[in-house]
Design a protein around this motif. Sequence first.
Motif, short mmCIF file in Angstrom:
data_model
loop_
_atom_site.label_atom_id
_atom_site.label_comp_id
_atom_site.label_asym_id
_atom_site.label_seq_id
_atom_site.Cartn_x
_atom_site.Cartn_y
_atom_site.Cartn_z
N VAL A 1 48.11 13.08 47.18
CA VAL A 1 49.86 13.55 47.57
C VAL A 1 49.16 14.03 49.14
N PHE A 2 50.27 14.18 50.21
CA PHE A 2 49.61 15.20 51.43
C PHE A 2 51.51 15.28 52.11
N GLY A 3 51.53 17.14 52.82
CA GLY A 3 52.56 17.22 53.28
C GLY A 3 52.82 18.02 52.19
N GLU A 4 52.09 19.18 51.18
CA GLU A 4 53.27 19.98 50.68
C GLU A 4 53.42 21.20 51.15
N VAL A 5 52.88 21.97 52.34
CA VAL A 5 53.34 22.98 52.80
C VAL A 5 54.56 22.54 53.58
N ALA A 6 53.89 21.05 54.63
CA ALA A 6 55.67 20.97 54.74
C ALA A 6 56.92 21.19 54.42
N LEU A 7 56.39 20.11 52.85
CA LEU A 7 57.43 20.46 51.71
C LEU A 7 58.52 21.44 51.79
N MET A 8 57.46 22.81 51.43
CA MET A 8 57.99 23.59 50.78
C MET A 8 58.30 24.50 51.72
N LEU A 9 57.41 24.64 52.77
CA LEU A 9 58.03 25.99 53.94
C LEU A 9 58.21 25.73 55.14
N GLY A 10 58.30 23.76 55.85
CA GLY A 10 58.95 23.78 56.81
C GLY A 10 57.99 23.98 57.84
N SER A 11 56.70 24.31 57.92
CA SER A 11 55.79 24.46 59.02
C SER A 11 55.43 22.95 59.61
N PRO A 12 54.66 23.02 60.56
CA PRO A 12 54.72 22.07 61.13
C PRO A 12 53.28 21.06 60.94
#
Length: 532
Positions: free
Chosen positions: A176-187
Amino acid sequence: IQTLWTLPLDTGSDEVTPDSELMLSEGKFRLQDPVRINWSGPDSLLLVDPFRLVEVKAGKVSQRLLLQALRRQAGQLNQAPEASFVARQQREAMIAGGSRTSIQKMLEKVTLFEAAPEEFYQDLIEQLQTQVFNRGDLIVRQGEPGSEMFLIRQGQIEVLDAQAKSVVARIGPGDVFGEVALMLGSPRNATVRAGSYAELFSLSQTALDALLPIYPDLRSRLLRLAQDRSTQQQLRSEADMSRLRTRMQSLRASESAAPAPRPQTQAGPPAGLKLGPLRFWARHTSSNQLAELDRAGTSQQLLEPGEMLLQPMAACASSQGLWVLDAGLDQLLLLDPENQQVLASYSSWGNEALNQPRALALGPEGLWIANTGASQLLLLSPDGELLNALACGRAPTALQVLPNQRLLIADQRMHTVSEMTYSGELCWSYGTPRRFGREENMLFAPEHSLRLDTGHTLIADTGNSRLIEVNAEGRIVWSLISGGAIRMTRPTFAERLPSGHTLIEHSNRSRWLEVSAQQLPVWRYALPIDGF
């Protein structure tokens, strides 16, 4: 050569002369690739090919039965048992080799979703979208705002360095990748591309937020993650910090809301969506019926076994009447559409004969037939005269007449979709001939193909349980895979509707599904068990 000889035994001579010689592929025998021969009596032989069982006594046919009538295999072309067994075993080995993994197991790896209740995973899976990437396609770019997470179903994914030139890491099925972007909308903190053909599930922030009122604990976990120092250290600019603060304010504002009930499974189309009229031909394999249905499942025309029909396979309306292919009796009928009276019947033209025909297509020159059992295409004039017989692959199962005297053919046993001229010249193809797989330029027993107005080709990749749309260069530009809100196995037909939706026949021809351009199911229909 397709010849059967009977030889005398104990002649006492080194040279043996056959007692009899039968040409199995001609006349009343019409056997193709016999796979088994047994004595069934002192003077009778039993012969089996992929489609028929024939008993021969004293050089004459005493009985001729269709295997499909004895043992129905709904929605499938009957093949030799050996070929079916090998294909199934190879397919199971490919899956067991790690090319696919459980969606829930992937979600359980995400810290935010750990130890969640079972119903949460079910609701989350319903929100997933499927995406397919070709080798070399960029999935995300470093520094761009992100709002979705990816789960790798199949393929190898490459993580690139800051200059997006060198590979610094590789991940594969189950990761899995992109968890932080999913949760917080970070770059995005890295550029990621497909190192091979890849199938991914994606989960958007909008879909995740739709579940927050139902699962308050999830909102609390998100807030703790946003306040974590290590999370904030990943932010590179004031704009990134501003997005994080906005996200936290949104989460806090919804904390006081009362928990919402779980959404009910939606039987009809989404609210506010109006579906247009629909007419389609559906084949009921267990009752051997062919019917033209509307969206409500009401039969507008019904063809069923009778004195002249055994197994109606396909129908095509023309100015002469309704053309109907009967794969059970190997015949083509022209019916009066008003009363279904037989106007004409055809089964052979000199040396050419129908053998397990599967599809019809009407063109300016006449009527084309996919004569599957004989591995050929036939062109008939409007009055039924044979104009052309074209050798074609191994088992052409679908065809479409294209402009400029070209044909589009799906071949189930060649594992290809091809475009060719009326003279048999190959112009374009997708799939690796005689090899099946789930990679780029590979198919597994495709049963239908359709050239779209855009020039792309829509393929029902039946054995792989997926739909793909490929461009003229053979790149996949759209796909639909079973998973998330989509339940689809073994698609055997696909059509792009004027609305942009896609109509699909699947589950061994027993179910129909209409999906929107956003891959949301908007209409479902299951054939009645006992027939139309």
